[in-house]
Design an enzyme around this catalytic site. Structure first.
Site, short mmCIF file in Angstrom:
data_model
loop_
_atom_site.label_atom_id
_atom_site.label_comp_id
_atom_site.label_asym_id
_atom_site.label_seq_id
_atom_site.Cartn_x
_atom_site.Cartn_y
_atom_site.Cartn_z
N LYS A 70 2.16 -8.14 12.78
CA LYS A 70 1.00 -7.43 12.49
C LYS A 70 -0.29 -8.00 13.17
O LYS A 70 -0.47 -9.09 13.00
CB LYS A 70 0.59 -7.64 11.10
CG LYS A 70 -0.44 -6.65 10.42
CD LYS A 70 -0.58 -6.50 8.90
CE LYS A 70 -1.89 -5.67 8.82
NZ LYS A 70 -1.90 -5.43 7.21
N THR A 109 0.59 -1.27 -0.04
CA THR A 109 -0.13 0.07 -0.19
C THR A 109 0.75 1.26 -0.07
O THR A 109 0.48 2.37 -0.63
CB THR A 109 -1.02 -0.07 1.27
OG1 THR A 109 -1.80 -1.25 1.24
CG2 THR A 109 -1.77 1.17 1.32
N1 ASP Z 1 -2.13 -5.91 1.07
C1 ASP Z 1 -1.22 -5.04 1.34
C2 ASP Z 1 0.11 -5.58 1.23
O1 ASP Z 1 0.55 -6.29 2.21
C3 ASP Z 1 -1.38 -4.04 2.40
C4 ASP Z 1 -0.50 -3.11 3.03
O2 ASP Z 1 0.60 -2.80 2.27
O3 ASP Z 1 -0.84 -2.61 4.06
O4 ASP Z 1 0.80 -5.63 0.35
#
Ligand code: ASP
Length: 480
Positions: free
Chosen positions: A280, A125
Site C-alpha cells: 500500500k 472498509t
Molecule cells: N483502516 C481500514 C483497514 O485497513 C482501511 C481500509 O479498509 O481501507 O481496515
C-alpha cells in the site's frame, strides 16, 4: 455489462413521526438552537449560507462526543463538513430523507455452470458502513450484504460468503492469519474455483505475504480485495474492486495469492499484484497498491483478465490440494532504522527474548556504528537478524562498503530484495518452523512465492503498472 447500481442508502419519503428528541439527534446548545431557528432537522437536505460561503448537503446526526458549535452535513463528494454555527446566516431545507443503512442480506442466486467462488470476510472498509452516532466507519457489512449491494457478482460466479472476522486490518495478527489460512485450505479441499478475501487495505500486503507462505501451491486463485473508500461514498471503489476480484477468482488462470485493487486513478482496470511484491503506497488514493520492484501479474476489468507476464503458477482444475503450513513465531520485530537510533532498542529486543529482528536499513542496508555492539549481542543470543532496504526498490548490498561487511560479520544477513514487511512475516514463519538458524537462513533466502527475484526491471520501475494520465499531462506541460 451494466454498471453496478449505486448504493441505495436512502429512500426519500415524508418525514416520519419520530420522537421529538430524535429530530435533532446528538445536537445540543448553540447548534441545536440554530437547527430549530431555521426549522431544519437531522436528515434534512439543506442550503446553508454563512460568512464562509454556501454549503449544500444533508444534516447528519452528531457524535455523542461532538461539540455544540457546529452543524455537520454530508456534501455531495461524500465528505462530512462541519459548519460553524456563529457563521451561519440562513439555512433552507430543500428536502428530507430517512436513512436506511442496512442493506438486506440476499441469498446468492445459484446458476448452473458458473464458477464457484468463496468470499471470506475479515473486515476493513470494504465491509463497512458509516456509524452516524460516532461519525466513525464501523465494520457492519456482512459479505452477504455485499452481494445485496453488488448484484452484478451473480453474472460472474456462484458465490458463497463467510464472515471470519469483522476487524480493521491493523487488528489482524497471528491468530487471524492462522484461522484465515486454514479456512482457505478448507475451501480448496472442498473444490472451490477461486477464493476472495475481503480485507482492510492498511495491512493487506502483510496478510497477502503471510498467506503466500502459509498456503502454498494453491490450485486456484486466492484474491485479497479491499476498498479505500466506504460504500456510502459516491467515489467508493468497493463495488468495482469486488467485481474485479470475483472475476479474477472465478476465471483467472493465475493460481497465486494476489491483491486485486484499483490500477490507474480512473476506473479503467484493476491490477492483480503478486502477494509478496505488493505494498500500500498512498494513504487515501484508490490506486494505492503498487507492485514494488516488479511488474504486476495482470490487469482485470469486467470483460477480461490480461496477464502482464508469463511466469505465474497456473490453475490446476480438479486438484484440491495445497500445502498448508501455519507456523508463526510472534517474537519477531521489524525495526525502521533512522539516523541517531540508539542501540538500546536492539538491546531491549534481545533482553525481551525476541528471536528475530528485521531491519529496514538506509541505502544498501545500513545502520550506524553505535548499533554494532548490540548486533553482536543479538548474534551471541542467537537472534536471527535480517537486513532489508528502506528504499523498497532494489537489493540489499552489504559487500559494497566496509560497514556492510562488518555487519555481516556480526551475523546480519542480507535479505536480498524482499520488502521489509515481507521479510518480517517470512521470518515469523521460518522461526515458527524451526530453531535451527541455518535452516531459518535457508528458508529465508529460498524464494517461495516470488518474494526474492533475480532482477528488478530497470526501466519505468515506478510506473510499470499503468500510466498515470495526470503525471503525463504534468510532465508534457513542462516540455517547451
Ligand atoms: N483502516 C481500514 C483497514 O485497513 C482501511 C481500509 O479498509 O481501507 O481496515
Amino acid at each position: 455489462m451494466a454498471r453496478p447500481p449505486r448504493n441505495k442508502n436512502t429512500v426519500r419519503k415524508k418525514a416520519p413521526k419520530a420522537p421529538a428528541q430524535d429530530l435533532h439527534k446528538g445536537y445540543r446548545g448553540a447548534a441545536l438552537e440554530c437547527l430549530k431557528k431555521f426549522g431544519v432537522k437531522v436528515w434534512s437536505d439543506v442550503l446553508i449560507d454563512s460568512s464562509r460561503g454556501r454549503f449544500e448537503g444533508r444534516v447528519l446526526p452528531r457524535a455523542e462526543s461532538g461539540d455544540d458549535q457546529h452543524i455537520v452535513i454530508k456534501i455531495a463528494s461524500g465528505y462530512n463538513v462541519g459548519v460553524a454555527v456563529d457563521a451561519i446566516t440562513d439555512i433552507k431545507e430543500t428536502g428530507y430523507a430517512v436513512a436506511h443503512y442496512k442493506i438486506p442480506e440476499k441469498e446468492f442466486p445459484f446458476k448452473e455452470g458458473r464458477p464457484f467462488v468463496k468470499l471470506l470476510g475479515t473486515g476493513g472498509t470494504i465491509a463497512s458502513r458509516l456509524d452516524y452516532r460516532t461519525g466513525a466507519v464501523i465494520p457492519a457489512f456482512t459479505p452477504g450484504e455485499l452481494y445485496g449491494a453488488v448484484p452484478e457478482l451473480a453474472d460472474i460466479c456462484n458465490l458463497e460468503t463467510e464472515k471470519l472476522f469483522g476487524v480493521f486490518s491493523e487488528n489482524m495478527g497471528a491468530q487471524e492469519y492462522v484461522v484465515l489460512a486454514k479456512a482457505i485450505a478448507r475451501e480448496i479441499e472442498k473444490g472451490v474455483d477461486g477464493i476472495v478475501v475481503g480485507h482492510g487495505t492498511d495491512t493487506m500486503h502483510h496478510t497477502a505475504a503471510v498467506l503466500s507462505f502459509m498456503v502454498q501451491k494453491s490450485p486456484v486463485p486466492v484474491v485479497l480485495v479491499g476498498s479505500q473508500r466506504s460504500s456510502d461514498r459516491p467515489s467508493s471503489d468497493a463495488a468495482l474492486n469486488l467485481i474485479h476480484a470475483a472475476k479474477a477468482a472465478a476465471e483467472s488462470d493465475i493460481a497465486e495469492v494476489m491483491v486485486c485493487m484499483f490500477g490507474p486513478t480512473s476506473d479503467l482496470y484493476g491490477l492483480l499484484h503478486r502477494g509478496t511484491r505488493v505494498r500500500k503506497m498512498h494513504s487515501s488514493y484508490r490506486s494505492t497498491f503498487r507492485t514494488i520492484g516488479d511488474v504486476p501479474l495482470a490487469t482485470v476489468n469486467r470483460e477480461r483478465i490480461a496477464p502482464l507476464r508469463d511466469d505465474y503458477a497456473r490453475r490446476r482444475p480438479g486438484d484440491r490440494k495445497c500445502v498448508l503450513n501455519t507456523a508463526f513465531e510472534e517474537r519477531v520485530a521489524l525495526i525502521y532504522y533512522y539516523p541517531n537510533m540508539y542501540p538500546d532498542i536492539l538491546d531491549a529486543l534481545v533482553d525481551l527474548g525476541y528471536r528475530g529482528i528485521v531491519i529496514a536499513g538506509t541505502g544498501l542496508g545500513h545502520v550506524n556504528k553505535p548499533c554494532y555492539p548490540a548486533l553482536k549481542r543479538a548474534q551471541e543470543a542467537r537472534v536471527a537478524v535480517y537486513m532489508t532496504v528502506q528504499t523498497l526498490w532494489g537489493y540489499v548490498h552489504m559487500d559494497v562498503y566496509e560497514t556492510g561487511r562488518d555487519m555481516q560479520r556480526l551475523g546480519v544477513i542480507p535479505a536480498q530484495n524482499m520488502l521489509p514487511e515481507v521479510a518480517y512475516v517470512k521470518l515469523c514463519w521460518a522461526l515458527g518452523r524451526t530453531d535451527d538458524l541455518d535452516e531459518v537462513r535457508r528458508i529465508m533466502l529460498t524464494p517461495v512465492a516470488g518474494e526474492i527475484t533475480d532482477r528488478e526491471p530497470t526501466n519505468g520501475y515506478l510506473i510499470l503498472q499503468g500510466g498515470l494520465p495526470e503525471v503525463e499531462e504534468f510532465i508534457s506541460g513542462h516540455w517547451k
